[in-house]
Design a protein around this motif. Structure first.
Motif, mmCIF file in Angstrom:
data_model
loop_
_atom_site.group_PDB
_atom_site.id
_atom_site.type_symbol
_atom_site.label_atom_id
_atom_site.label_comp_id
_atom_site.label_asym_id
_atom_site.label_seq_id
_atom_site.Cartn_x
_atom_site.Cartn_y
_atom_site.Cartn_z
ATOM 1 N N ARG A 124 41.507 48.900 32.842
ATOM 2 C CA ARG A 124 41.211 48.579 34.234
ATOM 3 C C ARG A 124 40.753 47.126 34.318
ATOM 4 O O ARG A 124 39.837 46.727 33.580
ATOM 5 N N MET A 125 41.402 46.370 35.198
ATOM 6 C CA MET A 125 41.008 44.967 35.381
ATOM 7 C C MET A 125 40.937 44.645 36.860
ATOM 8 O O MET A 125 41.797 45.076 37.647
ATOM 9 N N ALA A 126 39.919 43.897 37.250
ATOM 10 C CA ALA A 126 39.768 43.473 38.643
ATOM 11 C C ALA A 126 39.534 41.975 38.694
ATOM 12 O O ALA A 126 38.674 41.445 37.979
ATOM 13 N N ARG A 127 40.305 41.322 39.527
ATOM 14 C CA ARG A 127 40.085 39.916 39.849
ATOM 15 C C ARG A 127 39.276 39.883 41.138
ATOM 16 O O ARG A 127 39.782 40.290 42.192
ATOM 17 N N VAL A 128 38.035 39.454 41.049
ATOM 18 C CA VAL A 128 37.121 39.428 42.194
ATOM 19 C C VAL A 128 36.951 37.974 42.612
ATOM 20 O O VAL A 128 36.510 37.129 41.818
ATOM 21 N N VAL A 198 42.811 43.277 42.998
ATOM 22 C CA VAL A 198 42.447 41.934 43.432
ATOM 23 C C VAL A 198 41.572 42.107 44.657
ATOM 24 O O VAL A 198 41.993 42.728 45.643
ATOM 25 N N VAL A 199 40.339 41.601 44.591
ATOM 26 C CA VAL A 199 39.369 41.825 45.661
ATOM 27 C C VAL A 199 38.919 40.502 46.249
ATOM 28 O O VAL A 199 38.393 39.643 45.520
ATOM 29 N N ASN A 200 39.128 40.327 47.547
ATOM 30 C CA ASN A 200 38.535 39.173 48.217
ATOM 31 C C ASN A 200 37.138 39.558 48.674
ATOM 32 O O ASN A 200 36.962 40.271 49.659
#
Length: 286
Positions: A124-128, A198-200
């Motif tokens: 699991r990877m998230a770009r915040v 991907v979270v803004n």
């Protein structure tokens, strides 16, 4: 007749959608109570809380900017999740004049992702994107769900400090937000069995703010694009993501989700959400 009430406090406060959300639910349930917006400047915070301690009709309050961190030192108890995040957005009376702080932002953020999070993933990877107040709850929530995080901000040192504070046990990465603006020829590996977000978490894309500059060559195939901005609801980021074929989550999802957690703490019953929030969403987007 005395009416029990809860409210949202902040400075400014006129823009808050919380009264519309909570009063909609109170009306649906036929509960004789109300939810208000209360303008509380920083120099009035201590006085406001002192009055609430003695008000038997007060059921609690939501806390918005700029008080989410400052309010903590004035409370008698703080929920462990709020303590870990370092911010309180919900206060409820314990009785005897004591007040307890919670953070419902983390749970609200994760709510629209729950079905996906129930699955098993190889990685699991998230770009915040963003290092402001909202990012604190999002970082803590995602780290708790086993994500490796890439936190991007205008100040990478601040991003690194946030990761070290909120998610010290993972192999997370801090980078400059500008990194995502230019195209890349990076070849993503096989994403089968992976969950990519991907979270803004920034105000970029909000009305009156510049758009978020994100080139989709940085976005792994199959990613979910999540924008917490609520005004406008259809942000340039979400429009571009849908056009590129990505699944999206809008800012009302988090807003309504966190409000539902707070509503139950204030009024002792679950918020009525049988229609998937369709009617409430229509009200909030008029």
């Amino acid at each position: 007749m005395v009416t029990p009430y809860a409210e949202v406090i902040g400075d400014p406060i006129a823009q808050s959608k919380s009264p519309a959300i909570h009063n909609f639910w109170l009306g649906k349930l036929g509960i004789e109570a109300e939810y208000r917006a209360c303008h509380v400047p920083s120099d009035g915070l201590a006085g406001y809380l002192a009055e609430c301690r003695d008000d038997s009709d007060w059921r609690g309050c939501n806390v918005t900017m700029p008080h989410k961190q400052a309010v903590m030192e004035a409370l008698d108890a703080i929920d462990p999740l709020a303590r870990a995040i370092g911010a309180v957005n919900t206060i409820v009376p314990l009785g005897g004049g004591e007040l307890k702080g919670y953070n419902t932002d983390a749970g609200g953020f994760l709510e629209p992702l729950r079905k996906e999070l129930e699955k098993q993933h190889l990685f699991r990877m998230a770009r915040v994107l963003g290092t402001g107040g909202a990012a604190r709850a999002i970082i803590t929530a995602l780290a708790g769900e086993g994500f490796t995080l890439v936190l991007a901000g205008r100040n990478p040192e601040k991003a690194r400090a946030l990761l070290d504070e909120l998610a010290p046990d993972g192999e997370h990465h801090a980078i400059d937000l500008a990194h995502f603006a230019d195209p890349t020829d990076f070849a993503f590996d096989d994403r089968e069995g992976c969950l990519d977000l991907v979270v803004n978490a920034s105000p970029l894309g909000m009305a009156g703010q510049p758009p978020l500059e994100l080139d989709f060559s940085h976005v792994p195939p199959g990613s979910i694009i999540y924008d917490i901005v609520t005004h406008p609801l259809e942000t340039p980021l979400l429009d571009a993501a849908r056009a590129a074929g990505f699944e999206t989550v809008d800012g009302l999802s988090m807003l309504i989700g966190q409000a539902a957690i707070a509503f139950e703490k204030f009024f002792g019953v679950a918020a009525p959400r049988n229609d998937g929030d369709r009617e409430l969403r229509e009200i909030l987007t008029r």
